[in-house]
Structures are given as structure tokens and as C-alpha cells.
Design a protein around this motif. Structure first.
Motif, PDB file in Angstrom:
ATOM      1  N   VAL A 507      22.487  67.114  40.551  1.00 16.14           N
ATOM      2  CA  VAL A 507      23.008  65.833  41.008  1.00 16.14           C
ATOM      3  C   VAL A 507      23.568  65.106  39.792  1.00 16.14           C
ATOM      4  O   VAL A 507      22.831  64.756  38.868  1.00 16.14           O
ATOM      5  CB  VAL A 507      21.917  64.994  41.700  1.00 16.14           C
ATOM      6  CG1 VAL A 507      22.488  63.640  42.139  1.00 16.14           C
ATOM      7  CG2 VAL A 507      21.344  65.749  42.892  1.00 16.14           C
ATOM      8  N   VAL A 517      27.518  66.487  43.615  1.00 15.88           N
ATOM      9  CA  VAL A 517      26.557  67.524  43.283  1.00 15.88           C
ATOM     10  C   VAL A 517      27.368  68.716  42.792  1.00 15.88           C
ATOM     11  O   VAL A 517      28.352  69.123  43.415  1.00 15.88           O
ATOM     12  CB  VAL A 517      25.675  67.900  44.492  1.00 15.88           C
ATOM     13  CG1 VAL A 517      26.482  68.395  45.676  1.00 15.88           C
ATOM     14  CG2 VAL A 517      24.633  68.957  44.076  1.00 15.88           C
ATOM     15  N   TRP A 534      21.954  65.160  52.109  1.00 22.13           N
ATOM     16  CA  TRP A 534      21.599  64.159  51.110  1.00 22.13           C
ATOM     17  C   TRP A 534      20.436  63.296  51.616  1.00 22.13           C
ATOM     18  O   TRP A 534      20.368  62.968  52.804  1.00 22.13           O
ATOM     19  CB  TRP A 534      22.787  63.260  50.791  1.00 22.13           C
ATOM     20  CG  TRP A 534      23.905  63.971  50.079  1.00 22.13           C
ATOM     21  CD1 TRP A 534      24.883  64.733  50.630  1.00 22.13           C
ATOM     22  CD2 TRP A 534      24.146  63.975  48.671  1.00 22.13           C
ATOM     23  NE1 TRP A 534      25.728  65.223  49.667  1.00 22.13           N
ATOM     24  CE2 TRP A 534      25.295  64.765  48.444  1.00 22.13           C
ATOM     25  CE3 TRP A 534      23.518  63.378  47.559  1.00 22.13           C
ATOM     26  CZ2 TRP A 534      25.830  64.981  47.176  1.00 22.13           C
ATOM     27  CZ3 TRP A 534      24.042  63.593  46.302  1.00 22.13           C
ATOM     28  CH2 TRP A 534      25.185  64.381  46.109  1.00 22.13           C
ATOM     29  N   VAL A 573      19.214  66.179  46.996  1.00 21.53           N
ATOM     30  CA  VAL A 573      20.148  66.991  47.770  1.00 21.53           C
ATOM     31  C   VAL A 573      19.548  68.366  48.035  1.00 21.53           C
ATOM     32  O   VAL A 573      18.837  68.926  47.193  1.00 21.53           O
ATOM     33  CB  VAL A 573      21.506  67.112  47.035  1.00 21.53           C
ATOM     34  CG1 VAL A 573      21.366  67.923  45.762  1.00 21.53           C
ATOM     35  CG2 VAL A 573      22.585  67.714  47.926  1.00 21.53           C
ATOM     36  N   ALA A 592      18.244  63.568  41.507  1.00 24.73           N
ATOM     37  CA  ALA A 592      18.808  62.811  40.394  1.00 24.73           C
ATOM     38  C   ALA A 592      17.711  62.375  39.443  1.00 24.73           C
ATOM     39  O   ALA A 592      16.581  62.099  39.858  1.00 24.73           O
ATOM     40  CB  ALA A 592      19.567  61.600  40.916  1.00 24.73           C
TER      41      ALA A 592
END
Length: 845
Positions: A507, A517, A534, A573, A592
Motif C-alpha cells: 500500500v 496498491v 479495500w 488491501v 499501510a
């Protein structure tokens, strides 16, 4: 009682006389226009002196059972015995208007269940013998306003009119004192006749109503010199029956509408619609299927360019609509377009060959039931003319077990998917009538499939696709006379393992309001169709993820658009690797490393792409998020914004009563109390001016929008809708545009501005706009500037518009959304194409 005069022993002789009387005149010449009703017989047809067994005469002072004379049809029918095929019981009716009034809760005006009964108008003008009631749905009847319910064999009607004057003013010829005034101009369902049984004949009969005029469910029925009118759904037919219209007319008094017909055979029949018409209904039609097609032999359609088989048909069908020598009202050869969309296409009908057309004669069509032995019923008295074409195929169907990935079943398009080296499809074809003992031949125009046999009732279709993409192949099943049906087959190549990651998903940092991504797959030159989902998470552990976007339509969602709801959240994700010849592999996830901050969100405008919208019901109300109540489906369509929209496919929940999530009653795991559906967007930040733009495509195309008439009542059992602005879903306060289908105007809804206080709506002012704007596709924009709330609306179909305005008390709410308590079935629901919420001027991130 025995009367001297013209006597018929049974119905065949009657129809022989009728056919002989009008055989030299074509339908369009035989039927003429005349105000206020069109299409009555211009050539004289006089049955005044025909003989009968029982008499209906309204001028009698009282019933005279001894001489078989009665004042009403009901009394004569009660006295009349069941007839026989050789000698039907004939009830003669003298000219007059015979009212069949019953109470609102009555299931019908009159039911007829005795076999071989004939109702004969003793007149030279069918307009003079009238059976009438003024009951329609919600206007004089609690049902669909049924007048005649016929459940009998050998039933005949001749030289008369059956009228539902709920929505029609009727002018009786020559005697204004017998005129009838409509109950209401607002069109509602009024079924003048529903017929079941076998061997029905209707000769020189007019069926007059506005909506749902007739329901034709007799196994066999012959209608000659019949006039039928309505605005929509005027001829409905059950599968497995054969109904033949000959020398007749179907008329749309409003200028446009739809037949809603299935499997009818029209011979030398004219269709009149000044604005446009469709033959098949979208309502309840899951696959947009033609289904059992109508057949038009020597027929006439309007010259308007808006004559279509269906509003929005599917591309791949099993049946094409057969036509033969079709002409327009100017006498020129013509064809019927597939759908209402432009540019026009002409792929869903086909011209019968001369050999195929021989099957569509009344003797062959009606001499026996579809699946049983012939009993040689010959209502048109044409056996001698067509003796050599009495066992010809005129109807075919296909069926299959519908393998995974395919479709099929009752009322569905059979379009199986076969996969090379993995999945085959077994298909069976049936040719009717069964007495034809048809030999079916199978063929395919491509070597992408292999057929297990070239002849027989069944075939196994095997894929032979060695390309890298699926291809469509139309497999044909044909009878000896050339009549055929198609099986559209989606032929996939052999699938291989899902692609492997050569670079694992990461990410990336936000860029220009989006988060990408990054990953790399070993695709081998194939298309990346990975399923990317997501999520929002409270931390990197992501123990309680909230799904916020998904991939659809074989397009990986590699870039996620940020909204204010993402601030403070970690994006997570999941990627299921897939290419065009593989199934999805196991998901590989990435999270992330940092949460989203306000500076990463570059726009306050909320503009969800419904291709990627999460439709799973989620009643939680959270800042910057969508609350989803009810069952919603993301659907694809060329006429939809971004190619996708959200359809309401099921209502659920209950109006919130001071608690979140909404309360409801659960029965067997399903919430059933006070059903509704809603999309609600919550914005906790104080806002000023605000605009909401909504694009909708209702299933109903005539402006009524909803399946039933409704009201602005907050009881969600009533059909209505809201679009909210300056609204707070938590406290249920703010403003809305509320609209509902009205019973006061045909094809229109009432729109009015409302103030919502603690979940209860109150009119903002007395201003209402009664308009037919709610058609495919409708754009409505609500705007608040200071204390002024304005609404503007238009559609892409016609010139109908919407305009409202009012003065509000400003608030700081920034939420919006949509509420729907209307019907949710196919043909009765609504599709939201676009929902844009913006905050011009002083809004802050």
C-alpha cells in the motif's frame, strides 16, 4: 324456448359465418377509427336474428323463467344448463348497458364456470351490447378490478363489448342517456376478463380498459375481429397456452404503451400507437428475456420509430421474434427494433421462411393442445384449406441443468458456460406441438464447440476453445420445417492456475487524493482481473476491518479514492490474483504503515463510483461513511453513469426509533417489520451551503416510478422516497425532497419539500409539483444556499421537469442520503446511477 331465425348448433358454425362475412376485407380495412374509441368494425356484422336458448332483456318488467327470459346476465346464466360441444347453451343478449356492479372487496364482477356457454349479442353493432363495471385497483376494488372470470371449456363471446369504465368515458351509440362516466382519470389495473379452460372463442368483441385489460390463460383461444385497448399490459398470456388473434386490432389510446404479451400469434392484426409501443415487459424479467416470443403474420405496426420488442432486452436470447410479411401503417415492409435505446439495432426478430410460415394457420395452431393428442378443434373452419399443414412445428424451447456459471430455468435465458477440458453443457430441445414428432437437428457455426450429436432431442456441448479469451457461440436446434431456437454458449478456454506474485502487494503513500496498491503478477501476457478489496482499520493489526471498496467487472481497483471517512484510519488491501483464464487465488494482504491524515484528502465532494461500492448491509452510522439498509445490488448497464448503478433488490429493517442500529422484528432470521431501504451518508463536520445531485433510473418508464400509488406518510408501509439534504442520520433531522406515485394524475408523482424532525416529516410549504419527470434517466439536484432550498429535475426521455423551492432554517448538518419504501422487485424498483454530495464555499476538510 325455440326461436325462428338463424340458428347455430355449435361454435364452429358461428365462426365459419363470421369468417365468411369478413374474409374479403383485411384487418386494417375492416377496422376503422372513430372518436372516442378506435377500431370498431366498419363492416356490418348483424347477429340480431341469431337464435338462442336463453334471453337477457333489460326492458323486461321482471324475470320470466318459464320462457327463459331474464333481465340480467347473472340470472340467465344461473338458469342456463351446461352445454355440450355439439350443442352449446346460447344466451342471447338484447342491446343495452348491463352494469355488473359489486362491492369493493368482491373478487370479480361475475364468474362463469359452466362448460360450453355462449354469450351472444343480438345486435348489428357490438357497441350496443355492453357489460360494464367501474372497478380498478384502489378505485372500486381491492384487487386488480376483475370483471369476468371465466374458468370453463367451450366458452364463446360474440358481438358485444366488455368495459371497465373506471378510467374510461363510454359513449353509447344513439342514446346519450346510456353513456358512462369514468370514476377517475388516473389509470389503474382493471382486468375486464381473465380466462382459463380450453376452446375459447371471442368474435367481434371489444375489450376496453386502460391497464391489464386481459389475462389470457385458456389452453386454446381463438379471437377474431376483436378490438382490445389499454395503456400497458393489455394482453397477458400464460405459458403453455395457444392464443390466436386474427383480423383484430390492439390500440393504445394514450399513444404509447406495452402489450406484456408472451407467445401470442397475431394474424392479419394491426397495432395502433401514435407515440410508440413495446411487445414484451421488463417487469419481473430477471434476464431481460424475450421468453416465449410473439409471432406476427401479415400484421401492421405503426410507422413510429419507437416500436420495439422490449425496452431493454438482453443481447443473447434463445428465441427470436418471428415475423412474416410485416408492414407499417403506410403499407411498406418494415421490421421492429430490438429496444428503445439509440442507435436502433435489429437482431431480436427474424423473417420466417415460406415453409415455416405454413405452420401458423388456425387449423395447425388450435386443432389440439400443445402436448396432447389432436381433437381436431377447428374454430376458424379452415381444416380443408390447411389439411396438409396440421402437424407442423410452431414453437420450440430449450432446457438444461444450467451448469455452474450458466443460466437457465423457468422464464430465464438458457446461456450455459462451458469450459474447455473441464465443463460441458447438456441441452434438451422440445418442439411443439408434440404430435409433430419432430426430428431436431443441431448445428454450430464455429469449431469452438463440439456437439455430441447432430440429431436428437438432446445434445452435449463441449468446449474447444484454445484461445486466451472466452467467446460466444450460438448453437442452433432446428425442426424439419426450418423453425429453430438458439442456445448462446459462453465458451471459455481451459483454465490454468492463478498467476503468482513476483512482487508482493504494498500500500503506497497517498498521492493526489488517492492511495495506490503496487504489485506485480506473472501474467504471461494475459489480462489482470484480480479481485482487490479495500478496508479501513483502526490500527495496523486490523482486528475489526470495515470493507470500503471492491473490484467488479474484471477491473482490479488499484487506486482507492480517499474521503473524510478515511482520516485516522489505516488502509488495508486484500488481493486475490486472477487473470482471464484462471479462478481467483487466495488473498494476499497488505496494510499501510501510516494512517490517513486530513491533508491526504484533497476534495470534500462525495462521489462514489457504484462499480466499487460495498453493498453489504451495514446499519452503523459513522462520520464520512455510508450506512446501507436493505438489500442493494451493484448492476452494470450501458445507460448508467460509470456503467454501474445501485438497484434496490430487497427492503429490510424498520424506521429507527431512537436507537442505532435500526430496530426491527426478526422472523426466522429475517427482519420483516416496516420494510424500507436506505443509503445514508454521515458528515459530522459543520457545513453551510450544500448541493446534492442524484441520477436515478426507475424500472417503471411511464412516469409513475413506483409499483403502487403511495403517500407522504412516514409509515414506511406506504410507497414513497426521499432524497435528504442538510441532514443528520443520527438524530434524523434535516430536510428532504419527498415523492410518491399519485392517484390523481396518470404517469406522475407528487414531489414536495419536507422538513424532517426526529424522523418525522412535515411539509416545508404548500408547494407541490405533480410531474412525470421520474423516468429513465432522471437527474435531480437539491441545493441549499443560505436559507433557500431549491430543487431542479429533468430526464433523458422527454421534456418533463421538476422545480420546487422553499425557505429553511439553516443548520450545520452535512449529511445526505436516500430512502425508499417502494417495491423492490424487478420491474418495480429503482437504480441510483450517481449520488454526488458537494459543499461549495466554506466547507472544511
Amino acid at each position: 324456448m325455440k326461436m325462428h331465425g338463424r340458428r347455430f348448433g355449435f361454435a364452429i358454425v358461428v365462426l365459419a359465418a363470421a369468417a365468411a362475412f369478413s374474409s374479403s376485407v383485411s384487418a386494417q380495412d375492416n377496422l376503422r377509427d372513430g372518436a372516442p374509441f378506435n377500431g370498431y368494425t366498419g363492416v356490418k356484422f348483424d347477429t340480431t336474428n341469431y337464435t338462442y336458448d336463453y334471453l337477457v332483456d333489460s326492458s323486461l318488467s321482471q324475470d320470466d323463467p318459464a320462457n327463459k327470459k331474464f333481465k340480467t346476465l347473472q340470472a340467465a346464466y344461473a338458469a342456463a344448463p351446461t352445454g355440450t360441444p355439439e350443442k352449446p347453451t346460447v344466451i342471447g343478449v338484447k342491446p343495452d348497458v348491463y352494469l355488473l356492479h359489486v362491492g369493493e372487496s368482491a373478487p370479480y364482477s361475475m364468474q362463469l364456470t359452466k362448460n360450453y356457454i355462449t354469450i351472444l349479442g343480438l345486435t348489428d353493432d357490438r357497441r350496443k351490447v355492453v357489460f360494464a363495471d367501474n372497478r380498478c385497483k384502489d378505485e372500486g376494488a381491492t384487487n386488480d378490478g376483475f370483471i369476468f372470470i371465466v374458468n370453463a371449456d367451450g366458452f364463446t363471446m360474440m358481438n358485444l363489448t366488455v368495459l371497465d369504465y373506471c378510467n374510461i368515458d363510454y359513449e353509447y351509440p344513439g342514446d346519450p342517456s346510456k353513456n358512462l362516466k369514468m370514476r377517475t382519470p388516473v389509470v389503474s389495473q382493471g382486468v375486464v376478463i381473465q380466462m382459463t379452460g380450453d376452446k375459447h372463442i371471442y368474435s367481434h368483441v371489444a375489450f376496453l380498459s386502460r391497464l391489464d385489460t386481459t389475462v389470457l390463460s385458456a389452453r386454446r383461444a381463438y379471437l377474431t375481429n376483436v378490438f382490445i385497448e389499454g395503456t400497458a399490459d393489455l394482453i397477458a398470456q400464460s405459458a403453455g397456452s395457444v392464443t390466436v388473434f386474427k383480423d383484430s386490432e390492439a390500440y393504445f389510446p394514450s399513444g404509447a404503451g406495452g402489450l406484456a404479451s408472451q407467445g401470442l400469434i397475431f394474424i392479419n392484426t394491426e397495432f395502433k400507437a401514435s407515440k410508440g409501443m413495446v411487445f414484451y415487459s421488463d417487469e419481473g424479467n430477471v434476464d431481460n428475456s424475450i421468453g416465449l416470443p410473439d409471432t406476427l403474420i401479415d400484421c401492421v405496426v405503426p410507422t413510429t420509430t419507437h416500436v420495439a420488442w422490449m425496452a431493454h432486452p438482453a443481447i443473447h436470447q434463445n428465441n427470436l421474434s418471428p415475423t412474416y410479411h410485416l408492414k407499417d401503417s403506410d403499407g411498406k415492409p418494415t421490421r421492429i427494433r430490438d429496444g428503445e435505446a439509440s442507435p436502433a439495432t435489429y437482431n431480436l426478430s427474424r423473417e420466417l421462411s415460406d415453409e415455416e410460415a405454413k405452420a401458423f394457420n388456425p387449423w395447425n395452431l388450435l386443432r389440439g393442445p400443445l402436448s396432447g393428442p389432436a381433437d381436431d378443434w377447428d374454430p376458424a373452419n379452415v381444416r380443408a384449406q390447411y389439411q396438409n399443414n396440421g402437424s407442423d412445428v410452431f414453437r420450440m424451447s430449450v432446457a438444461s441443468a444450467a451448469p455452474a456459471g450458466g443460466r437457465g430455468g423457468g422464464g430465464r435465458i438458457l446461456s450455459p458456460t462451458v469450459r474447455t477440458s473441464t465443463t460441458d453443457a447438456a441441452v434438451t430441445a422440445t418442439a411443439l406441438p408434440a404430435r409433430a414428432n419432430a426430428t431436431i437437428s443441431w448445428s454450430a457455426p464455429s469449431d469452438l464447440v463440439t456437439l455430441s450429436s447432430k440429431t436428437g432431442n438432446s445434445v452435449t456441448i463441449t468446449g474447444n476453445n484454445h484461445t486466451s479469451h472466452a467467446e460466444w457461440v450460438a448453437v442452433e436446434a432446428k425442426a424439419a420445417n426450418g423453425f429453430h431456437v438458439m442456445v448462446p454458449v459462453n465458451v471459455e478456454p481451459a483454465f490454468i492456475d492463478p498467476p503468482k506474485f513476483t512482487i508482493q502487494p504494498v500500500v503506497a503513500a497517498p498521492l493526489s487524493g488517492k492511495v495506490p496498491v503496487h504489485y506485480t503478477l506473472d501474467l504471461g501476457g494475459r489480462d489482470d482481473q484480480s479481485l482487490i478489496t479495500w478496508y479501513q482499520c483502526d490500527d495496523t493489526a486490523c482486528a475489526t476491518p470495515r470493507m470500503v471498496a471492491v473490484s467488479r467487472g474484471d477491473q482490479p481497483l488499484k487506486n482507492y479514492t480517499l474521503t473524510t471517512g478515511d482520516v485516522g484510519k489505516y488502509l488495508h488491501v486484500g488481493i486475490q490474483p486472477k487473470h482471464n483464464i484462471s479462478e481467483p487465488g487466495p488473498a494476499v494482504v497488505a496494510t499501510a504503515s501510516k494512517p490517513i491524515v486530513a491533508a491526504n484528502v484533497t476534495s470534500t465532494t462525495i462521489d462514489p463510483n457504484f462499480r466499487n461500492f460495498v453493498t453489504t448491509e451495514n446499519p452503523a452510522i459513522e462520520n464520512g461513511e455510508w450506512t446501507v439498509i436493505g438489500t442493494w445490488a451493484s448492476i452494470a448497464g450501458d445507460n448508467l453513469v460509470n456503467g454501474y448503478g445501485l438497484r434496490i433488490s430487497g427492503v429490510a429493517g424498520t424506521v429507527p426509533r431512537g436507537a442505532n442500529p435500526p430496530q426491527g422484528i426478526t422472523v426466522n432470521g429475517v427482519r420483516v417489520a416496516n420494510p424500507y431501504a436506505a443509503l445514508l451518508y454521515q458528515n459530522d463536520k459543520p457545513t453551510g451551503d450544500m448541493t446534492v445531485k442524484v441520477v436515478m433510473t426507475p424500472d417503471k418508464t411511464a412516469g409513475q416510478g413506483f409499483a403502487l400509488s403511495g403517500s407522504p406518510d412516514d409509515n414506511p408501509g406506504m410507497e414513497r422516497a426521499d432524497i435528504f439534504i442538510k441532514y443528520d442520520p443520527r438524530t434524523r433531522n434535516g430536510y428532504s425532497l419527498r415523492f410518491w406515485r399519485t392517484i390523481k394524475a396518470e404517469g406522475k408523482c407528487v414531489f414536495q419539500l419536507y422538513k424532517i424532525e426526529d424522523g418525522v416529516g412535515h411539509p416545508l410549504n404548500d408547494q407541490q409539483d405533480v410531474t412525470g419527470v421520474f423516468k429513465p434517466s432522471t437527474t435531480i439536484t437539491l441545493s441549499v444556499v443560505g436559507t433557500k432550498l431549491t430543487v431542479k429535475g429533468s430526464n433523458t426521455k422527454d421534456g418533463e421537469t421538476l422545480s420546487l423551492e422553499g425557505t429553511i432554517t439553516p443548520n450545520t448538518f452535512g449529511g445526505s442520503g436516500a430512502f425508499w419504501s417502494g417495491s423492490a422487485g424487478i420491474g418495480q424498483s429503482n437504480v441510483y446511477n450517481e449520488f454526488v454530495i458537494s459543499y461549495p464555499g466554506k466547507a472544511k476538510l
